[in-house]
Design a protein around this motif. Structure first.
Motif, short mmCIF file in Angstrom:
data_model
loop_
_atom_site.label_atom_id
_atom_site.label_comp_id
_atom_site.label_asym_id
_atom_site.label_seq_id
_atom_site.Cartn_x
_atom_site.Cartn_y
_atom_site.Cartn_z
N VAL A 223 0.83 -1.21 0.00
CA VAL A 223 0.00 0.00 0.00
C VAL A 223 0.86 1.26 0.00
CG1 VAL A 223 -1.77 1.30 1.25
CG2 VAL A 223 -1.90 -1.18 1.14
N LEU A 224 1.64 1.47 1.06
CA LEU A 224 2.35 2.74 1.20
C LEU A 224 3.45 2.90 0.16
CD1 LEU A 224 2.59 2.96 5.09
CD2 LEU A 224 0.81 3.80 3.56
N VAL A 225 4.28 1.87 -0.02
CA VAL A 225 5.35 1.97 -1.02
C VAL A 225 4.76 2.07 -2.41
CG1 VAL A 225 7.28 0.73 -2.08
CG2 VAL A 225 7.06 0.80 0.42
N ARG A 226 3.72 1.30 -2.69
CA ARG A 226 3.08 1.34 -4.00
C ARG A 226 2.51 2.72 -4.30
NH1 ARG A 226 -2.10 0.38 -6.11
NH2 ARG A 226 -2.08 -0.67 -8.16
N GLU A 227 1.87 3.34 -3.30
CA GLU A 227 1.32 4.69 -3.49
C GLU A 227 2.41 5.68 -3.88
OE1 GLU A 227 -0.69 5.91 -0.01
OE2 GLU A 227 -2.48 4.68 -0.37
N LEU A 228 3.53 5.65 -3.14
CA LEU A 228 4.61 6.60 -3.43
C LEU A 228 5.24 6.35 -4.78
CD1 LEU A 228 6.40 7.04 0.02
CD2 LEU A 228 4.98 8.69 -1.19
N LEU A 229 5.40 5.08 -5.16
CA LEU A 229 5.98 4.77 -6.48
C LEU A 229 5.10 5.32 -7.60
CD1 LEU A 229 7.21 1.10 -5.93
CD2 LEU A 229 8.64 3.13 -6.29
N LEU A 230 3.80 5.10 -7.48
CA LEU A 230 2.89 5.59 -8.53
C LEU A 230 2.82 7.11 -8.53
CD1 LEU A 230 -0.03 3.00 -8.19
CD2 LEU A 230 1.70 3.13 -9.99
N ALA A 231 2.82 7.72 -7.35
CA ALA A 231 2.77 9.18 -7.28
C ALA A 231 4.02 9.80 -7.89
CB ALA A 231 2.61 9.62 -5.83
N GLN A 232 5.19 9.23 -7.58
CA GLN A 232 6.42 9.77 -8.15
C GLN A 232 6.52 9.49 -9.64
OE1 GLN A 232 9.93 8.84 -5.90
NE2 GLN A 232 9.05 9.52 -3.96
N GLY A 233 5.97 8.35 -10.06
CA GLY A 233 5.92 8.09 -11.50
C GLY A 233 5.05 9.09 -12.24
N ALA A 234 3.92 9.44 -11.63
CA ALA A 234 3.04 10.45 -12.23
C ALA A 234 3.72 11.80 -12.29
CB ALA A 234 1.74 10.53 -11.44
N ALA A 235 4.45 12.14 -11.22
CA ALA A 235 5.15 13.42 -11.22
C ALA A 235 6.25 13.44 -12.28
CB ALA A 235 5.75 13.68 -9.84
N ALA A 236 6.95 12.31 -12.46
CA ALA A 236 8.01 12.24 -13.47
C ALA A 236 7.44 12.44 -14.86
CB ALA A 236 8.74 10.91 -13.36
N GLN A 237 6.21 11.99 -15.08
CA GLN A 237 5.56 12.17 -16.38
C GLN A 237 4.80 13.50 -16.45
OE1 GLN A 237 3.30 8.77 -17.73
NE2 GLN A 237 4.65 7.34 -16.64
N LYS A 238 5.00 14.35 -15.45
CA LYS A 238 4.40 15.69 -15.40
C LYS A 238 2.88 15.67 -15.46
CE LYS A 238 8.47 17.96 -17.37
NZ LYS A 238 8.99 18.89 -18.40
N LEU A 239 2.30 14.62 -14.87
CA LEU A 239 0.84 14.56 -14.85
C LEU A 239 0.25 15.60 -13.91
CD1 LEU A 239 0.17 10.70 -14.85
CD2 LEU A 239 0.24 12.28 -16.77
N THR A 240 1.06 16.08 -12.97
CA THR A 240 0.55 17.12 -12.06
C THR A 240 0.29 18.43 -12.78
OG1 THR A 240 2.83 17.68 -11.49
CG2 THR A 240 1.68 16.14 -10.04
N GLU A 241 0.79 18.57 -14.01
CA GLU A 241 0.56 19.79 -14.77
C GLU A 241 -0.73 19.72 -15.57
OE1 GLU A 241 3.98 20.53 -17.15
OE2 GLU A 241 5.38 20.44 -15.46
N ARG A 242 -1.37 18.57 -15.63
CA ARG A 242 -2.63 18.45 -16.37
C ARG A 242 -3.73 19.24 -15.67
NH1 ARG A 242 -3.80 12.24 -17.79
NH2 ARG A 242 -5.72 12.97 -16.80
N ALA A 243 -4.61 19.83 -16.47
CA ALA A 243 -5.67 20.68 -15.91
C ALA A 243 -6.60 19.89 -15.00
CB ALA A 243 -6.47 21.33 -17.04
N ASP A 244 -6.97 18.66 -15.39
CA ASP A 244 -7.90 17.90 -14.56
C ASP A 244 -7.26 17.48 -13.25
OD1 ASP A 244 -6.17 16.21 -16.00
OD2 ASP A 244 -7.53 14.51 -15.77
N VAL A 245 -5.94 17.20 -13.27
CA VAL A 245 -5.25 16.86 -12.02
C VAL A 245 -5.17 18.08 -11.11
CG1 VAL A 245 -3.09 16.02 -11.03
CG2 VAL A 245 -3.97 15.00 -13.14
N GLN A 246 -4.88 19.24 -11.70
CA GLN A 246 -4.85 20.47 -10.91
C GLN A 246 -6.22 20.74 -10.27
OE1 GLN A 246 -2.38 22.70 -10.26
NE2 GLN A 246 -0.85 21.38 -11.22
N ASP A 247 -7.29 20.47 -11.01
CA ASP A 247 -8.63 20.66 -10.45
C ASP A 247 -8.84 19.77 -9.24
OD1 ASP A 247 -9.20 22.48 -12.41
OD2 ASP A 247 -10.28 21.07 -13.69
N ARG A 248 -8.40 18.52 -9.33
CA ARG A 248 -8.59 17.59 -8.21
C ARG A 248 -7.72 17.98 -7.01
NH1 ARG A 248 -8.41 11.54 -10.53
NH2 ARG A 248 -9.02 11.13 -8.36
#
Length: 342
Positions: A84-109
């Protein structure tokens, strides 16, 4: 001997069930770290998972779900961290590496989560600093008594015509076909009260003083008296004078009086008042933040966005261009085939 063996097996099964059910509880007791709360359990990139974080997250999981991570408390803890915890951080950092945090829908959430967290904190602080008192609850109840009580009411349908003869003819017709649909059809065709004829003559629920839910519509006292002489579902047998006109009246149903005491309404009133206090603090915070942070506000620019009467959103248009009828993000229209000019 055989009966004794069966009893022993049943006792063993019961003991196993109790132990399984209590696994989550024993895990919670053992989950309290003996080392310092900031001891690092795992590192994932530039993030760390501490013993305090593991304890906090484990405490949020129901015991029956914790059992799916293993058979013993140690096994459950280790699997929870890795699965759970390690998996969450791996996926979150993977999303950040792919700059998904810059997407408009992610910013909305992200903004939505932050907004909810701030409102939750404000509500908790308001409840702690200014709790709702019994006096405030009582004052609200007294000031809004009409919200907690209602007189007996009757639901009436009416056809309003100019003469007694017309009303008698309608009554004779309804006695042959006393169906709701027939009454509605007659009301739409013949009622002089155009405000209610489109509803098939439905006046809604009427109070003893003639008041209705529709603003400005108050019935003649003669209608109330006539309706009181019949039962639910019955037509008033004679035309009822309404000024210089006559009404055909149908009593559809009745509603008993409602009266709720202060004790019954106190919990909901307390919630209303607590919400109001929190909203007042939110308003003050917004006013302060707006004065501090909002700049370059140009609301007139939204005039470039067209919204049709049906709620369709038109694409943002540039000044001097014609608006497109296509929704934003919709595929371009297919080309129209041209006929052979030969």
């Amino acid at each position: 001997m055989r009966a004794r063996t069966v009893k022993l097996l049943l006792a063993a099964a019961a003991t196993a069930a109790v132990c399984a059910a209590s696994t989550g509880l024993s895990l919670r007791a053992e989950a309290q770290p003996s080392a310092a709360a900031d001891a690092v359990v795992a590192r994932v990139g530039d993030k760390v998972i501490t013993a305090a974080e593991v304890e906090r997250r484990v405490a949020q999981i129901p015991p029956f779900q914790l059992q799916s991570f293993g058979r013993t408390p140690d096994e459950i803890r280790r699997n929870f961290v890795s699965q759970v915890l390690v998996r969450e951080l791996l996926l979150a950092q993977g999303a950040a590496a792919q700059k998904l945090t810059e997407r408009a829908d992610v910013q909305d959430r992200i903004r939505g989560v932050l907004r909810a967290a701030l409102l939750q904190r404000i509500q908790a602080e308001a409840a702690a600093s200014s709790p709702v008192t019994d006096e405030e609850v009582r004052a609200y109840y007294e000031a809004n008594r009409d919200r907690f009580s209602a007189p007996p009411m009757v639901a009436l349908w009416r056809v309003l015509v100019a003469t007694r003869e017309e009303a008698e003819a309608i009554l004779a017709e309804l006695k042959k076909d006393p169906s709701p649909q027939r009454f509605k059809d007659i009301a739409r065709d013949k009622s002089l009260d155009k405000a209610t004829s489109l509803r098939g003559g439905d006046l809604g629920f009427v109070a003893p003083d003639g008041s209705t839910a529709e603003p400005g519509l108050k019935l003649h006292p003669g209608l109330i008296e006539a309706a009181a002489r019949v039962k639910d579902g019955e037509l008033v047998p004679e035309p009822v004078a309404e000024g210089d006109r006559f009404a055909v009246l149908w009593r559809r149903q009745s509603r008993r009086p409602v009266s709720r005491s202060l004790e019954q309404e106190a919990p909901s009133i307390r919630q209303i008042l607590a919400h109001g206090k929190a909203e007042a603090q939110v308003k003050q915070l917004l006013e302060r933040l707006r004065a501090q942070d909002v700049s370059g506000h140009a609301p007139e620019l939204v005039d470039l966005i067209d919204i049709t009467s049906t709620g369709d959103l038109q694409p943002l248009r540039r000044p001097g261009t014609l608006a497109s009828g296509r929704r934003p993000g919709a595929p371009p229209p297919s080309p129209v085939p041209r006929q052979d000019m030969r």
